[in-house]
Design a protein around this motif. Structure first.
Motif, mmCIF file in Angstrom:
data_model
loop_
_atom_site.group_PDB
_atom_site.id
_atom_site.type_symbol
_atom_site.label_atom_id
_atom_site.label_comp_id
_atom_site.label_asym_id
_atom_site.label_seq_id
_atom_site.Cartn_x
_atom_site.Cartn_y
_atom_site.Cartn_z
ATOM 1 N N ALA A 53 -2.682 15.631 6.861
ATOM 2 C CA ALA A 53 -1.810 15.761 5.951
ATOM 3 C C ALA A 53 -0.538 14.940 6.542
ATOM 4 O O ALA A 53 0.098 14.322 5.755
ATOM 5 C CB ALA A 53 -1.149 17.227 5.802
ATOM 6 N N THR A 54 -0.100 15.044 7.620
ATOM 7 C CA THR A 54 0.970 14.370 8.346
ATOM 8 C C THR A 54 0.880 12.865 8.171
ATOM 9 O O THR A 54 1.592 12.234 7.708
ATOM 10 C CB THR A 54 1.288 14.750 9.736
ATOM 11 N N SER A 55 -0.307 12.333 8.567
ATOM 12 C CA SER A 55 -0.842 11.020 8.426
ATOM 13 C C SER A 55 -0.746 10.352 7.192
ATOM 14 O O SER A 55 -0.211 9.275 6.973
ATOM 15 C CB SER A 55 -2.242 10.630 9.292
ATOM 16 N N GLY A 56 -0.926 11.275 6.089
ATOM 17 C CA GLY A 56 -1.094 10.778 4.815
ATOM 18 C C GLY A 56 0.235 10.455 4.355
ATOM 19 O O GLY A 56 0.499 9.397 3.543
ATOM 20 N N ILE A 57 1.192 11.372 4.620
ATOM 21 C CA ILE A 57 2.599 11.244 4.314
ATOM 22 C C ILE A 57 3.166 9.983 4.952
ATOM 23 O O ILE A 57 3.986 9.224 4.283
ATOM 24 C CB ILE A 57 3.584 12.474 4.478
ATOM 25 N N VAL A 58 3.000 9.891 6.096
ATOM 26 C CA VAL A 58 3.536 8.683 6.771
ATOM 27 C C VAL A 58 3.037 7.314 6.380
ATOM 28 O O VAL A 58 3.695 6.427 6.298
ATOM 29 C CB VAL A 58 3.376 8.954 8.463
ATOM 30 N N LEU A 59 1.714 7.308 6.222
ATOM 31 C CA LEU A 59 0.980 6.249 5.679
ATOM 32 C C LEU A 59 1.708 5.652 4.433
ATOM 33 O O LEU A 59 1.905 4.345 3.968
ATOM 34 C CB LEU A 59 -0.355 6.519 5.367
ATOM 35 N N GLY A 60 2.403 6.612 3.405
ATOM 36 C CA GLY A 60 2.956 6.109 2.463
ATOM 37 C C GLY A 60 4.407 5.362 2.738
ATOM 38 O O GLY A 60 4.841 4.827 1.725
ATOM 39 N N GLY A 61 4.753 5.625 3.896
ATOM 40 C CA GLY A 61 6.013 4.691 4.263
ATOM 41 C C GLY A 61 7.349 5.423 4.128
ATOM 42 O O GLY A 61 7.352 6.793 3.648
ATOM 43 N N VAL A 62 8.313 5.003 4.530
ATOM 44 C CA VAL A 62 9.477 5.597 4.695
ATOM 45 C C VAL A 62 10.105 6.191 3.308
ATOM 46 O O VAL A 62 10.356 7.337 3.309
ATOM 47 C CB VAL A 62 10.613 4.845 5.359
ATOM 48 N N ARG A 63 10.258 5.255 2.533
ATOM 49 C CA ARG A 63 10.781 5.718 1.305
ATOM 50 C C ARG A 63 9.687 6.452 0.233
ATOM 51 O O ARG A 63 10.096 7.358 -0.299
ATOM 52 C CB ARG A 63 11.404 4.401 0.348
ATOM 53 N N LYS A 64 8.440 5.875 0.240
ATOM 54 C CA LYS A 64 7.602 6.461 -0.897
ATOM 55 C C LYS A 64 6.798 7.794 -0.191
ATOM 56 O O LYS A 64 6.242 8.369 -0.817
ATOM 57 C CB LYS A 64 6.789 5.415 -1.267
#
Ligand code: PFF
Length: 454
Positions: free
Chosen positions: A159-170
């Motif tokens: 879950a953590t990796s999924g969000i970080v993959l989305g980038g800083v803004r998105k």
């Protein structure tokens, strides 16, 4: 130097986004799980008073310093020091932060995984009718298992990796703008419920009435360590987030606001927990077990307790997630900028290395319980060596760097946005980062290493 194109760096889109992301990093297991039990063991209201003083006198200046370094350099922690202090060994401070990030993420995500197990247990009615001994045994059985702690770790990590993959803004900014308000709503509902329990007043008095005779050297040092952990300072998380903040942002205001939100949530967590602890006649100094053993016991004695249990563990999971993403971002920023990897490759590399470290940490009481380093299992080693050594040392070096080895004019320019803002506090800030903060942090550090005792 790497071939990373620094003109293509991501950034936060709005002031609110900066606050959500940075407060999201600060607010976490440290506030809701760690703060209440440390306070419970260290004098209640007396601890709170010392903690308050430390947040204002040391926490906020250190946080400002990290933001200054990050935004000045617009780099990950290693690259930031390389840019601001070329050909000097200061980049090692950044590297130490990256190492700390790996270690924190391993044990912290393991605890975050426990919250998922507790959400699951609440849903299947696993706590129903259990005595506190049975709840304690249940916690032990779970922790010593060889599959479940690792499985929950993996799920939380993904879950953590999924969000970080989305980038800083998105990824980070967007998700924290949703999760942080959610966290407040749940916490306030929990506070209202707790305050309406019979005998709640005793819990509040324990939290808010300082008994000055309880303030000892240990209280002060525990409060300082807690402040560092809780504010996410000392390892470059806020250098990294600072590097994504626009030049027009007032960094001092941001540091004050983030610290106040963090403090407020810790106090609210205390208000949610202590009245319930007293109402049900449990010792406030029950230690780490307070969250995972004592609270399920309390919940099942309350009317509607299972709903509150569910809310509470969801709250913990959400708070932990907005923190784990900030730690993974330190690693990903380092990989992308220093090794010139794509964000996808950096996230995959970070996640795979975290699987190795984090699964080991989460099986510290199970399959890996025989692995002992300096007499500690992997979880405890990572937990102790980051909070007691790496964060204080990192914080110390960060303020010493800005206070003694970096031109004061540049620090002032960064805080005043090149003269656009008034920085009347600057003299005081400078005195703190040159003298007060280094001395105070050095004391915690030496105490953490056991080199001095109070
Ligand atoms: N501040 C987080 C908490 O209180 O739970 C923990 C943490 C997050 C520590 C990020 C350090 C860090 F870099």
């Amino acid at each position: 130097m790497s071939g990373f194109d620094f003109n293509k760096r991501d950034s936060f889109g709005s002031r609110l986004g900066v606050i959500a992301a940075a407060a999201g990093s600060a607010v976490g297991l440290g506030n809701i799980w760690r703060f209440p039990y440390i306070l419970g063991e260290n004098g209640g209201g007396a601890f709170l008073l010392v903690y308050l003083i430390i947040i204002f006198s040391i926490g906020i200046p250190v946080m400002m310093s990290e933001l200054v370094i990050g935004r000045r350099a617009q780099r990950n922690p290693v690259g930031a020091f390389q840019l601001l202090a070329p050909r000097k060994p200061w980049f090692l401070v950044g590297l130490m932060g990256v190492v700390a990030a790996f270690m924190i993420l391993a044990f912290y995500t393991a605890v975050a995984g426990w919250t998922l197990e507790y959400i699951y247990q609440t849903l299947i009615g696993g706590f129903r009718g259990k005595s506190s001994e049975e709840l304690s045994a249940m916690f032990d059985t779970f922790r010593t298992g060889s599959l479940r702690p690792a499985l929950w770790f993996v799920i939380f990590m993904l879950a953590t990796s999924g969000i970080v993959l989305g980038g800083v803004r998105k990824g980070i900014e967007k998700s924290t703008k949703i999760m942080m308000p959610m966290l407040f709503v749940i916490l306030i509902i929990m506070c209202v419920k707790s305050l309406t329990l019979p005998g709640a007043g005793k819990g509040l008095a324990f939290l808010l009435q300082p008994d000055f005779s309880k303030i000892t050297g240990t209280t002060i040092l525990m409060a300082l360590g807690q402040a560092f952990f809780s504010l996410s300072i000392g390892m470059g998380t806020l250098i990294t987030y600072g590097s994504y903040i626009q030049k027009s942002n007032n960094l001092a205001n941001t540091a004050v606001q983030v610290s106040m939100i963090d403090l407020f949530v810790a106090v609210l967590a205390g208000v949610a927990i202590f009245p319930a602890v007293f109402a049900f006649g449990i010792s406030p100094s029950s230690g780490e077990a307070l969250t995972f053993i004592v609270l399920p016991g309390i919940f099942q004695q309350m009317t509607g307790g299972m709903i509150f249990a569910l809310m509470f563990f969801v709250l913990l999971a959400v708070a932990a997630l907005t923190s784990t993403i900030s730690v993974l971002e330190v690693i990903v920023a380092y990989f992308t900028e220093q090794l010139n990897l794509s964000r996808l490759a950096a996230v995959i590399l970070g996640t795979i290395s975290m699987f190795i470290l984090g699964i080991s940490a989460s099986l510290s009481w199970g399959l890996m319980s025989d692995v002992k380093i300096f007499g500690m299992n992997i979880f405890t080693l990572f937990n102790n060596s980051t909070a007691n050594i790496l964060l204080p040392l990192g914080g110390l070096l960060i303020v010493v760097f800005l206070g003694w080895f970096f031109p004061s004019k540049h620090v002032r320019d960064e805080l005043s946005n090149e003269g656009a803002l008034k920085v009347r506090y600057y003299t005081v800030y400078r005195l703190v980062i040159r003298f007060l903060a280094p001395v105070a942090i050095a004391l915690v550090f030496l105490h953490g290493l056991g080199l001095i005792k109070f």
